[in-house]
Design an enzyme around this catalytic site. Sequence first.
Site, PDB file in Angstrom:
ATOM      1  N   VAL A 394       0.817  -1.206   0.000  1.00 47.15           N
ATOM      2  CA  VAL A 394       0.000   0.000   0.000  1.00 47.15           C
ATOM      3  C   VAL A 394       0.854   1.261   0.000  1.00 47.15           C
ATOM      4  O   VAL A 394       0.402   2.316  -0.455  1.00 47.15           O
ATOM      5  CB  VAL A 394      -0.986   0.006   1.188  1.00 47.15           C
ATOM      6  CG1 VAL A 394      -1.941  -1.164   1.101  1.00 47.15           C
ATOM      7  CG2 VAL A 394      -0.272  -0.007   2.511  1.00 47.15           C
ATOM      8  N   ASP A 395       2.096   1.183   0.479  1.00 42.61           N
ATOM      9  CA  ASP A 395       2.972   2.360   0.478  1.00 42.61           C
ATOM     10  C   ASP A 395       3.314   2.770  -0.951  1.00 42.61           C
ATOM     11  O   ASP A 395       3.129   3.923  -1.345  1.00 42.61           O
ATOM     12  CB  ASP A 395       4.237   2.047   1.277  1.00 42.61           C
ATOM     13  CG  ASP A 395       4.896   3.295   1.847  1.00 42.61           C
ATOM     14  OD1 ASP A 395       4.339   4.392   1.708  1.00 42.61           O
ATOM     15  OD2 ASP A 395       5.974   3.160   2.451  1.00 42.61           O
ATOM     16  N   ASP A 396       3.846   1.824  -1.734  1.00 44.86           N
ATOM     17  CA  ASP A 396       4.107   2.132  -3.141  1.00 44.86           C
ATOM     18  C   ASP A 396       2.845   2.586  -3.840  1.00 44.86           C
ATOM     19  O   ASP A 396       2.855   3.554  -4.615  1.00 44.86           O
ATOM     20  CB  ASP A 396       4.653   0.889  -3.854  1.00 44.86           C
ATOM     21  CG  ASP A 396       6.146   0.732  -3.684  1.00 44.86           C
ATOM     22  OD1 ASP A 396       6.889   1.274  -4.508  1.00 44.86           O
ATOM     23  OD2 ASP A 396       6.577   0.074  -2.723  1.00 44.86           O
ATOM     24  N   VAL A 399       1.852   6.226  -3.033  1.00 42.77           N
ATOM     25  CA  VAL A 399       2.767   7.219  -3.601  1.00 42.77           C
ATOM     26  C   VAL A 399       2.628   7.270  -5.125  1.00 42.77           C
ATOM     27  O   VAL A 399       2.697   8.350  -5.731  1.00 42.77           O
ATOM     28  CB  VAL A 399       4.210   6.931  -3.166  1.00 42.77           C
ATOM     29  CG1 VAL A 399       5.176   7.941  -3.788  1.00 42.77           C
ATOM     30  CG2 VAL A 399       4.329   6.987  -1.648  1.00 42.77           C
ATOM     31  N   ARG A 468       0.887   7.942   4.380  1.00 45.96           N
ATOM     32  CA  ARG A 468       0.871   8.005   2.917  1.00 45.96           C
ATOM     33  C   ARG A 468      -0.531   7.699   2.375  1.00 45.96           C
ATOM     34  O   ARG A 468      -0.997   8.326   1.418  1.00 45.96           O
ATOM     35  CB  ARG A 468       1.881   7.028   2.322  1.00 45.96           C
ATOM     36  CG  ARG A 468       2.854   7.696   1.374  1.00 45.96           C
ATOM     37  CD  ARG A 468       4.066   8.203   2.052  1.00 45.96           C
ATOM     38  NE  ARG A 468       4.858   7.100   2.564  1.00 45.96           N
ATOM     39  CZ  ARG A 468       5.744   7.228   3.555  1.00 45.96           C
ATOM     40  NH1 ARG A 468       5.922   8.398   4.127  1.00 45.96           N
ATOM     41  NH2 ARG A 468       6.450   6.197   3.965  1.00 45.96           N
TER      42      ARG A 468
END
Length: 656
Positions: A394-396, A399, A468
């Site tokens: 989920v971070d990638d 972003v 994020r």
Amino acid sequence: MDATAPLRDSGAPSAENCSVDRRELDDVIGESCRWLGERQNQDGHWVFELEADATIPAEYILLNHFLDEIDDAREARIASYLRAIQGKHGGWPLFHDGDFDMSATVKAYYALKLTGDGVDEPHMVRARQAILEHGGAERTNVFTRFTLAMFDQVPWRACPVTPVEALLLPRFAPFHWSKVSYWSRTVMTPLMILYSRRARAVNPRGIGVRELFRRDPEVIRDWLKNPTGHWIGDALIQIDKVLRVIEPAIHWAFRDRAEKWALDFIEERLNGRDGLGGIYPAIANTLMAYHTLGYAKDHPGYRIAREAVDGLCTPHAEGEYVQPCLSPVWDTCLASHAIQEAGQSAGDQAVDQSNAWLRERQVLDVVGDWKSNRGHLRPGGWAFQYNNPHYPDVDDTAVVVMALARSKEDEANREAIARAEEWIIGMQSSNGGWGAFDAENEHDFLNHVPFADHGALLDPPTVDVSARCLGMLAQLGRPKSDPVVARGLDYLWREQEADGSWFGRWGTNYIYGTWSALNAFNAVEWDMTDPRIRQAVDWLKSRQRDDGGWGEDCATYWKERRSVTKASTPSQTAWAVLGLMAAGEVDSPEVERGIRYLLEAPRDGGKWQEELYNAVGFPRIFYLRYHGYSAYFPLWALARYRNLTSGNCKRTIHGM
């Protein structure tokens, strides 16, 4: 400066010492943009090196000798790298200029000995003395003892019982495949085959390291340690003893079925040149498992794994090292943010090409392992590597979406963003936060098992990842009153430290976490006069160093050393400045001093010089240096400063 001394005088610097020359600012931004543009691949993506400690290069040499696939020329180059990063203490640290680490040092010493370094050479003598002074190789961690067992340096009882049959346990069992993190899943599955088969390295040169032990490994009985000190850990050590007695019967009844399950799991996730899970330990364990099971070297799966592990070998000024994985999606979306902040937009070739490349890598047709807790969701995320569809994070994803959304919203972008937003919302955990790869991955009981001495078996929600996601949702128009956003904000507030900072799980450390959280609060238009926000701002300002920069050592992941700092770094200075600007401090003297630090810090073209590590894989266990961070984050900070000080708006409208 003393590592724990006050960082600076609290008095504000004089304006004449901190004024920012606009021409100089424009020149540095322009040079950095050009540098990044020159390093964009023709298909639109960026990828920079990702460097860890000595462990993985050493493991690569050990792998070759396990398989009897020795590459003397490459191993000599890796040995040169290992010698170059040996610490002043005689051993090898987990990060640049870090403390002695037993497991990294034992593996590096063993690898160098395998490549032909004599035990009487000065660097080997220093390493051996350091190992013995720190308690000997019997003090290594669990993963290192697995390696030593396969090379016949310790008995298999030095390793916790890790039978492959555990993969067949039902979901209601205390241990289940779905209850551990993605990285644990991919590393443990082939490792369980190695343990159950009592894998044995070929080791054609017959080299051992018994000289590193203070006691004879064969007579040691207290190998297993309680990783948490809790009574549950003590009880599990007793259960381990029982399992050793009944293990032969378990293998007899279930091993064939369990190994088939494991092999099916591995082969479905081989990912071509990216390998199982896209991470070195899982790929290397896969190769060793195939070898142990008698696979021919021309078997398709074996060839894929071999190519994947060799693809991580990277030339270095000191020779060659091995990356833990590749980071193209992460590098590309962050570099895209930086150049867009600097003024490039839709219609510019660099932005359009990176958008197209990113859209092609969205996972839309593979329901990954996240299905164990969120099986109702449609896939829609991005993975970190070139190809790892079972493990988007989920971070990638957040972003990437913010990078796509801040450029022209054409139809292709809108479709990609909508699918990702749906997936991100569905991946929120019940406590309001987001983990990296899974939802509800918080089975704390498992941290007590003897295998978990690395403390990184799980993937619970974290502040930086959650921030994020909140920034992304806010950038897409969801207000702070939206139920998903409101739950996420409540989670962030609960996680704030007593001093006002936030912990950084994936970047070093409280500077990274605090920057991340402040981005989220800015994105939802939170009142920046909130006393909790002001406490975070005051904390950031208090950590500014005399040179105007910020720097936080990787040792801060030990609670008793949370104030340690060695030097300012461009990456951390950029995060601090971006965090302060998110909190409305663009005109503060601290921001101006930080900008001056970035303008004056040594650069190689558009890349700032940075040796200290800037990220973490697993706190206190595994650290990272993203080589791209010192290029795109300083550019991002400088460009944002220019935008906010030259326009009428003092607040960024983006999610990060």
